[in-house]
Design an enzyme around this catalytic site. Structure first.
Site, PDB file in Angstrom:
ATOM      1  N   GLU A 117      25.478   3.803 -10.918  1.00  0.00           N
ATOM      2  CA  GLU A 117      24.716   4.554  -9.906  1.00  0.00           C
ATOM      3  C   GLU A 117      24.672   6.043 -10.248  1.00  0.00           C
ATOM      4  O   GLU A 117      23.657   6.708 -10.047  1.00  0.00           O
ATOM      5  CB  GLU A 117      25.333   4.352  -8.520  1.00  0.00           C
ATOM      6  N   ASP A 166       6.608  21.890  12.504  1.00  0.00           N
ATOM      7  CA  ASP A 166       5.295  22.403  12.876  1.00  0.00           C
ATOM      8  C   ASP A 166       4.954  23.596  11.999  1.00  0.00           C
ATOM      9  O   ASP A 166       5.811  24.165  11.325  1.00  0.00           O
ATOM     10  CB  ASP A 166       5.282  22.782  14.365  1.00  0.00           C
TER      11      ASP A 166
END
Ligand code: DGJ
Length: 729
Positions: free
Chosen positions: A612, A532
């Site tokens: 990777e 928030d």
């Protein structure tokens, strides 16, 4: 001047919007308008129907058409004849609950008001103005001051409320909402962001029914289940078209947002602290400050609305060294090791990370006290020497020697019953005497309303930060709150605790972030349960979700993006099969999704194949190259992931020089046309070239006709297209 007052009408103007209200001849403050600029006083839209059973104020005498129940009101009161949801409700000394607020005076001030003890949008003296409108109860000395902060260029208006008791007897506040807004006309829908742990901010758009619809949290935190932000939009509003209003509450505790469509099809929106877990005794001479709501509206759809919120949150809410600067690419050990690590293991991960160009090693849960699982140790913020031999300082030095920064996890607001802190201070945990408390993840919450708790936490945390070269703190909290009781308050004030908890939290964060401005604080709440604008005032980024699955994240991040800028969204590449869903998505897809945020990794890099690792190296490079564009560009949602079998977003440079289109196509389809996506935010007349291709397109073509995505093979395929401006026609 953004704020002007003429003939009793208050005009609050921003670059593209107008907000109007007026105190009428009874002193009732009417809401007139929030929307496009009209160059008109909008009171001609007020109507005064004689509606059966909508009563009239006494002073109206025999005028049956003047009713608080039918008028659009700026701040709705309870108990005196407006039967819609009120913004404020009080109990006086004699037990009565009425409040009849009438206009008294106004003040216009330079700069943006601030709120004691609470986070608020900030701005320079020249950048903002404040309007205060003072209302007073007709029968008592209770005053309500409505505050409006106006950031003209940003098209932002903030609202907040102060209640003052100027009388001789105490008043109990039962509800003090920060926002109240009435809309007499319109065909509205509303959007809210609901979810659960590992599935935050799912977008739900629904029409308004007659009656009250609500989103909120009574969990002591803004919550995974509902986010304290709402959009009200005209039916048919899309990303690029239509009128919408957004409101975000700058508060991290329980909140309530109610929308009521009344008997006349008028709409009222109220938003503020959740009244179920709130009460406040206001003694003579005292004031209560409600948290702030950030408001904006847009005529050109959700995209424009989001841009305004992104801008204000990034520039006028977030603070500290990292507010606008690039964030370090981090590696977090949580999903790599959980509680099972030691200093050697952490150093091994860091060594590999350093080779791949990662900037910071973050040591997550388990480094302190007796913490080998989540059942014990919270509160004991001293190093677990069995795991970290030689102490924290030694590990930090070893990581720094690799050329990496060091960050650490904490969950300061919590305590395990099996901890030294709890054994020494059982009274510091929130619980009701004579009852068993609820446990969440086995733990109890500390009483953040107790000044001793705040002092203790400040002491331990600041010492850790002073004694070690720690450049990042992940501030976590992992349970909801209930059992509201504190020995620090008398029995008639116990329901002040939920708000006082948040005030204590903010006080602590203010002290720590003030003293350590160079430390990057990342908020976290079992992922994104306290995402928030209040937390963003202290922590410029928040871990978005404990769900690190790339597909799921596209949806969570999509919902998050309506209000919160990409720079605030903590996003990591994690291992496959994904720990939350078991899904396997390609490392390229995981990287692309995490790049739409504050980027990092959360896996054991030593377990990756050479191929990777090379991909990780490339991803870090790509992110670094584009970080400025990602953070400072305009973010566009190019499709709706719930409807379009893909999630595609775009970062457009504000000068129109380049765009980065990213996303994921979910399910591969046979015998299908390649997918087309229309871009946004380009200079129409300019020409753009896709990196690595020869073709050149006009901005107009890319926005109207779009671009074809590459042929998709396999599920959850990543899309990444970079276009640069090559010349002007
Ligand atoms: C919840 C957080 O969201 C996770 O990332 C991790 O830090 C755990 N807590 C640790 O307990």
């Amino acid at each position: 001047m953004a704020i002007t007052v003429e003939h009793g009408v208050f005009h609050v103007e921003t670059a593209n919007t107008l907000y109007q209200m007026k105190a009428d001849h009874f002193g009732v403050l009417n809401h007139l308008w929030y929307g496009a600029k009209t160059d008109n006083v909008m009171d001609y839209l007020l109507d005064y129907p004689d509606v059966g059973f909508s009563g009239n104020i006494y002073e109206a005498e025999n005028l049956r058409t003047y009713s608080l129940d039918t008028l659009p009101l700026e701040y709705a009161v309870g108990g005196v004849g407006d039967f819609r949801v009120p913004a404020v409700s009080v109990t006086h000394e004699n037990g009565s609950c009425a409040l009849d607020l009438r206009y008294q005076e106004y003040h216009i001030l330079k700069g943006k008001y601030q709120i004691p003890g609470l986070p608020a949008v900030y701005a320079g003296e020249e950048e903002a103005e404040t309007l205060e409108i003072v209302l007073k109860d007709t029968a008592t000395d209770v005053k309500v001051i409505l505050k409006y902060g106006v950031l003209e260029k940003e098209d932002i208006i903030t609202r907040s409320v102060v209640v003052q008791n100027r009388g001789k007897t105490p008043v109990i506040l039962n509800r003090v909402h920060s926002l109240c807004m009435d809309f007499p006309y319109g065909d509205w829908e509303w959007i809210h962001f609901h979810g659960r742990h590992t599935k935050e901010r799912q977008v739900e758009r629904v029409p308004l029914i007659h009656g009250i619809q609500e989103s909120g949290s009574n969990r002591g935190m803004s919550s995974h289940q509902q986010n304290p932000a709402v959009i009200l939009c005209e039916r048919g509003t899309s990303e690029k078209k239509g009128f919408c209003i957004g409101a975000a509450l700058m508060y991290s505790g329980g909140f309530q947002m109610q929308i009521e469509r009344d008997q006349l099809d008028q709409v009222r929106l109220v938003m503020g602290i959740h009244p179920d877990t709130f009460s406040w005794k206001l003694e003579e001479g005292e004031s209560f400050y409600a948290p702030e709501v950030i408001l904006s509206c847009a005529e050109n759809g959700f995209g424009e609305l989001s841009h305004r919120f992104h801008q204000v949150i990034r520039n006028n809410v977030c603070r500290g060294k990292y507010k606008l600067s690039k964030r370090p690419v981090l590696i977090n050990n949580w999903e790599a090791t959980y509680f099972d690590f030691n200093d050697t293991k952490i150093e091994e991960i860091a060594k590999q990370a350093a080779k791949l160009g990662i900037d910071m090693m973050v040591l997550d849960d388990g480094w302190f006290g007796k913490r080998d699982s989540d059942i014990s140790g919270l509160g004991d913020w001293f190093v677990n020497e069995e795991k970290l031999q030689g102490g924290l300082g030694r590990l930090v030095e070893r990581i720094n020697r690799l050329g990496m920064k060091f960050g650490i996890w904490m969950e300061p607001e919590m305590v395990s019953e099996d901890s030294e802190l709890y054994r020494n201070h059982p009274g510091w945990a929130i619980r009701i005497p004579g009852r068993n408390p609820m446990r969440g993840r086995y733990q109890l919450a500390l009483d953040m309303a107790n000044p001793e708790v705040i002092a203790y936490l400040y002491e331990v945390i600041s010492n850790i930060l002073r004694e070690n070269n720690i450049e990042y703190v992940k501030w976590d909290i992992n349970r909801n709150m209930c059992d509201w009781y504190t020995p620090t308050l008398p029995k008639d004030r116990q329901l002040e605790l939920p708000h006082r908890y948040i005030l204590g939290l903010y006080e602590l964060l203010e002290k720590l972030t003030g003293e350590f401005p160079d430390v990057l604080f990342e908020g976290c709440c079992g992922g994104g349960g306290r995402f928030d604008a209040g937390m963003l005032y202290y922590c410029p980024q928040i871990w978005c979700s404990d769900d690190t699955d790339a597909y799921e994240r596209t949806i969570i991040q999509y919902g998050t993006s309506f209000f919160y800028p990409v720079s605030t969204v903590g996003a990591h590449v994690s291992a496959v099969p994904n720990h939350q869903t078991g899904r396997v998505s390609a490392i390229g897809t995981r990287g692309t999704v995490a790049m739409a945020g504050s980027f990092g990794y959360e896996l054991d890099l030593n377990m990756l194949s050479e191929e990777e690792k090379q991909e990780v190296f490339r991803q870090v490079e790509t992110y670094r190259k584009n970080q400025d564009l990602i953070y400072n560009g305009l973010y566009y949602r190019l499709c709706d992931p719930m409807e379009d079998n893909m999630s595609i977003w775009e970062f457009a440079a504000r000068d129109g020089e380049q765009v980065l289109v990213q996303g994921v196509v979910y399910r591969a389809e046979p015998n299908a046309l390649r997918r087309r996506i229309r871009l946004a935010g380009l200079a129409k007349e300019a020409k753009y070239q896709v990196a690595g291709e020869e073709n050149v397109y006009t901005g107009a073509a890319l926005m109207a006709g779009g671009i074809l995505l590459p042929e998709i093979k396999g599920d959850d395929a990543a899309v990444q297209i970079h276009l640069k401006r090559v010349s002007t026609l």
